[in-house]
Motif scaffolding. Structure first.
Motif, mmCIF file in Angstrom:
data_model
loop_
_atom_site.group_PDB
_atom_site.id
_atom_site.type_symbol
_atom_site.label_atom_id
_atom_site.label_comp_id
_atom_site.label_asym_id
_atom_site.label_seq_id
_atom_site.Cartn_x
_atom_site.Cartn_y
_atom_site.Cartn_z
ATOM 1 N N LEU A 607 -1.771 5.125 -9.287
ATOM 2 C CA LEU A 607 0.060 5.728 -9.782
ATOM 3 C C LEU A 607 0.607 5.157 -7.522
ATOM 4 C CD1 LEU A 607 3.169 6.710 -9.661
ATOM 5 C CD2 LEU A 607 1.933 8.556 -9.419
ATOM 6 N N TRP A 608 -0.577 5.665 -6.940
ATOM 7 C CA TRP A 608 -0.334 4.976 -5.310
ATOM 8 C C TRP A 608 -0.372 3.717 -5.148
ATOM 9 C CZ3 TRP A 608 2.054 8.227 -1.610
ATOM 10 C CH2 TRP A 608 2.231 9.581 -1.520
ATOM 11 N N LYS A 609 -1.525 2.930 -5.779
ATOM 12 C CA LYS A 609 -1.043 1.545 -5.631
ATOM 13 C C LYS A 609 0.400 1.185 -6.167
ATOM 14 C CE LYS A 609 -6.113 0.537 -7.011
ATOM 15 N NZ LYS A 609 -6.769 -0.246 -7.709
ATOM 16 N N PHE A 610 0.617 1.507 -7.362
ATOM 17 C CA PHE A 610 2.424 1.146 -8.300
ATOM 18 C C PHE A 610 3.302 0.994 -6.529
ATOM 19 C CE2 PHE A 610 6.208 2.105 -9.917
ATOM 20 C CZ PHE A 610 6.149 0.825 -10.697
ATOM 21 N N LEU A 611 3.235 2.861 -6.114
ATOM 22 C CA LEU A 611 4.484 3.162 -5.468
ATOM 23 C C LEU A 611 4.160 1.495 -3.919
ATOM 24 C CD1 LEU A 611 4.042 7.028 -5.153
ATOM 25 C CD2 LEU A 611 5.501 6.258 -6.694
ATOM 26 N N LYS A 612 3.446 1.304 -3.398
ATOM 27 C CA LYS A 612 3.047 0.750 -2.339
ATOM 28 C C LYS A 612 3.224 -0.693 -2.737
ATOM 29 C CE LYS A 612 -1.344 2.750 -1.395
ATOM 30 N NZ LYS A 612 -2.540 2.451 -0.135
ATOM 31 N N GLN A 613 2.923 -0.821 -3.874
ATOM 32 C CA GLN A 613 3.180 -2.367 -3.465
ATOM 33 C C GLN A 613 4.709 -2.356 -4.054
ATOM 34 O OE1 GLN A 613 1.226 -3.165 -7.395
ATOM 35 N NE2 GLN A 613 -1.252 -3.052 -6.595
ATOM 36 N N THR A 614 5.212 -1.425 -4.608
ATOM 37 C CA THR A 614 7.135 -1.547 -5.219
ATOM 38 C C THR A 614 7.193 -1.101 -3.850
ATOM 39 O OG1 THR A 614 6.339 -0.696 -7.144
ATOM 40 C CG2 THR A 614 8.453 -0.628 -6.168
ATOM 41 N N GLN A 615 7.467 -0.560 -2.915
ATOM 42 C CA GLN A 615 7.696 -0.652 -2.061
ATOM 43 C C GLN A 615 6.600 -0.251 -0.690
ATOM 44 O OE1 GLN A 615 11.278 0.628 -0.854
ATOM 45 N NE2 GLN A 615 11.135 -0.170 -3.313
#
Length: 659
Positions: A607-615
């Motif tokens: 989930l945090w990989k996704f958050l960092k990649q998105t923002q």
């Protein structure tokens, strides 16, 4: 100036001085009264506060008190003996004779349903079925499908069912679960739920071994020979029974009077009870519970969520209904033997007295129907099974005496509801239960009250009425209890491929109790996702302001906060899941907290990989420190990112863009 005029002026001046002195004296007297009153009120308030919030000491109780008949046996048989439930021919013939020769009942008033009590027209149908269609020998076999035993505890022969699962895989643990019934129920309530508890469930690494005793004086358990065996004393008897069986630690599920007994067991034996699941989560005898309830009648939002307010208020309506439906309690708590004589002699009276409760306490609206809507949730056979437990054992009087032994000065003086317990507790609240209390009241006693499951149907006899809902909830509760006692953090399980994810709804995480949570549940909410730590210099400000944000917007703006503990920055979240849970409970955290994760490096949570990649961050994607924050819109898309130095309350204008 003449002497006369001078004397007149002097008198006038003296009068003015006397008036001022008197007025001044009166003023100071009034001030003293106000001052002293304020002191007295302050002192009285302090002592009242101390009286209401200082828990009493544990009561002294004899753990080996003898309740059997005298003379005592020198060498009593303390073995565990097999037991068979029997409906003898003599008993059956006597019952049928009584049913055949019953007197005609006065007809009910027109269109009253069950509002005057059990409808006389419908009771004839019940009694005819009992006499002509109820298969006594078949039901005897039904009762004996499980193993039954009796053993002598403190002078009483105590009966219990003992059901063990079969064909269990090596990696599935068998854990003991104590089921406690109440009145007018019996062990019969558990027959629909037991098969669902002894079969392993997908995703669960445990299954239950069931111990279901008949309370002393109920059904197949012997009644005491002398006064004094109340709920507290029965809690001791049941605790000793579990030791006799060989279980030093176990879980409890209970309802009705069983809830009160289970609560007492959790209070007296916290090292023995691993977790307490109740379908009647209430505090009957806690003064603050009554004060909270009364204050909530003026400002309901102070103690109960708006969507649940109708279960508790208007208070006048709830109290009127409670008074109407609790008449049996007053009678049984004062003169149980009087009504006991009538119900012991008349099977018709026994059936009407018990079945009326199965109607109204399942759903209050059922009392408007001519048949009490009894057959909407139960069959006549199953209902009569429960009545047969009382009739065949002649135990109605001895069962009702429990009310007289538990609602008296001696028992109430123990103040057991006011003594906190650390045993993890979980409640399931059915819509039509007799009493509803919000979690803030329950936490006055149950310091580790972990969860309430809200059910938009169902009533008092949950195990019989909704066995699947109950079984599922018990598994979830015990799974949470096991995580509560676990010293290691559970490994995160994530569904979905983070590289292909388009929204946060594609992910599954574990909450602080170790349960899988699909983030799909947050669809339609604006979210603030933040990594937290309990020993950081930013902790106080952020936790306080996150709490304030939650209080301001969670109920009014479809807003949720998702907090993920992380120990990667200065080792400032070193504790286990249990330690983190204790920390957030002490701070009164109301927002959602999840299990500890990593937000950087090889083991970064997807989930945090996704958050960092998105923002992306200002100097790279990596998280810089504790309390980094992401705003996610109502479509599940991360839309803004903020660093640790951005206080939560400063986010209000940014959040407002996405309401």
């Amino acid at each position: 100036m003449s002497n006369k005029q001078s004397k007149k002026n002097e008198n006038k001046k003296k009068q003015q001085q006397d008036y001022k002195q008197k007025h001044k004296s009166s003023f100071f007297s009034f001030g003293k009264i106000v001052f002293l009153s304020a002191i007295l009120i302050g002192v009285a308030s302090y002592y009242l506060y101390k009286a209401l919030t200082t828990p009493p000491d544990l009561p002294k109780i004899d753990l080996n008190a003898y309740w059997g008949p005298y003379p005592m046996k020198i060498n009593p048989d303390l073995s565990i003996r097999p037991y068979k439930i029997e409906f003898s021919d003599v008993m059956i013939n006597d019952l049928k004779e009584r049913l055949l020769h019953r007197r005609p009942f006065p007809p009910p008033l027109e269109d009253v349903g069950f509002t005057y009590g059990f409808n006389a027209n419908f009771i004839n149908r019940v009694l005819d079925y009992w006499k002509n269609k109820y298969n006594f020998k078949e039901r005897e076999q039904f009762f004996n499908q499980y193993d039954h035993f009796v053993t002598n505890i403190q002078g009483l022969d105590v009966h219990y069912m003992h059901v063990k699962p079969n064909n269990i895989l090596p990696d599935v643990e068998v854990v003991p679960l104590l089921l406690l019934h109440g009145w007018p129920g019996s062990i019969r309530e558990f027959y629909e739920i037991i098969p669902k508890l002894i079969r392993p469930r997908v995703g669960q690494k445990f299954v239950f071994e069931i111990i279901a005793p008949s309370l002393p004086g109920y059904g197949f358990s012997q009644a005491p020979a002398r006064p004094g065996l109340g709920a507290m004393e029965i809690a001791v008897v049941i605790s000793n029974l579990m030791k006799r069986i060989g279980h030093e630690k176990y879980y409890i599920q209970a309802g009705d009077f069983g809830h009160y007994i289970g609560s007492i067991m959790s209070t007296l034996f916290p090292e023995t009870v691993l977790g307490f699941h109740t379908n009647l989560p209430i505090l009957l005898f806690h003064p603050l519970a009554h004060i909270y309830t009364w204050l909530g009648s003026f400002w309901p939002k102070l103690i109960v969520e708006p969507e649940l307010e109708s279960r508790m208020y208007p208070l006048s309506e709830k109290m009127s209904w409670l008074i109407e439906e609790s008449g049996y309690l007053h009678l049984q708590a004062s003169k149980p033997d009087t009504i006991g004589i009538a119900l012991t002699d008349s099977p018709a009276g026994l059936a009407a007295y018990i079945l009326e409760k199965f109607s109204t306490l399942t759903n209050p609206s059922y009392k408007n129907a001519g048949d009490g809507n009894l057959l909407a949730k139960y069959s006549l056979t199953n209902l009569l099974d429960n009545i047969m437990v009382y009739w065949s054992t002649n135990s109605m009087t001895t069962a009702m005496r429990l009310y007289a032994e538990s609602f008296n000065k001696r028992t109430l003086s123990t103040r057991l509801d006011e003594i906190p317990t650390e045993v993890p507790t979980w409640g399931i609240k059915f819509k039509y239960e007799l009493v509803f209390q919000p979690d803030c009241i329950l936490k006055l006693k149950f310091k580790n009250y972990l969860h309430s499951t809200m059910v938009e149907d169902g009533g008092h006899f949950a195990a019989m009425e909704n066995p699947e809902i109950m079984a599922t909830d018990i598994f979830e509760a015990v799974n949470t209890f096991r995580q509560f006692h676990n010293v290691t953090s559970p490994q995160e399980i994530v569904d979905g491929n983070d590289k292909k994810a388009e929204t946060i709804y594609d992910f599954t995480v574990k909450d602080i109790y170790g349960r899988d949570v699909k983030l799909e549940k947050y669809r339609g909410y604006v979210l603030l996702i933040v990594n937290v730590a309990s020993q950081c210099g930013l902790t106080d400000t952020n936790y306080d302001q996150l709490n304030e944000l939650h209080e301001k917007y969670a109920k009014n703006r479809d807003f949720k906060i998702l907090a993920f503990p992380c120990n990667q920055f200065g080792g400032q979240e070193p504790g286990s899941a249990k330690d983190i849970l204790k920390f957030i409970q002490e701070r009164g955290v109301q927002f959602d907290v999840f299990a500890k994760i990593e937000v950087n490096g090889e083991n970064t949570h997807p989930l945090w990989k996704f958050l960092k990649q998105t923002q992306s961050g200002t100097f790279g994607d990596f998280i810089k420190w504790n309390f980094s924050k992401f705003i996610v819109d109502k479509n599940g898309v991360p839309v803004e990112r903020f660093g640790p130095n951005m206080n939560p309350l400063d986010l209000e204008p940014y959040l407002a863009k996405y309401w």
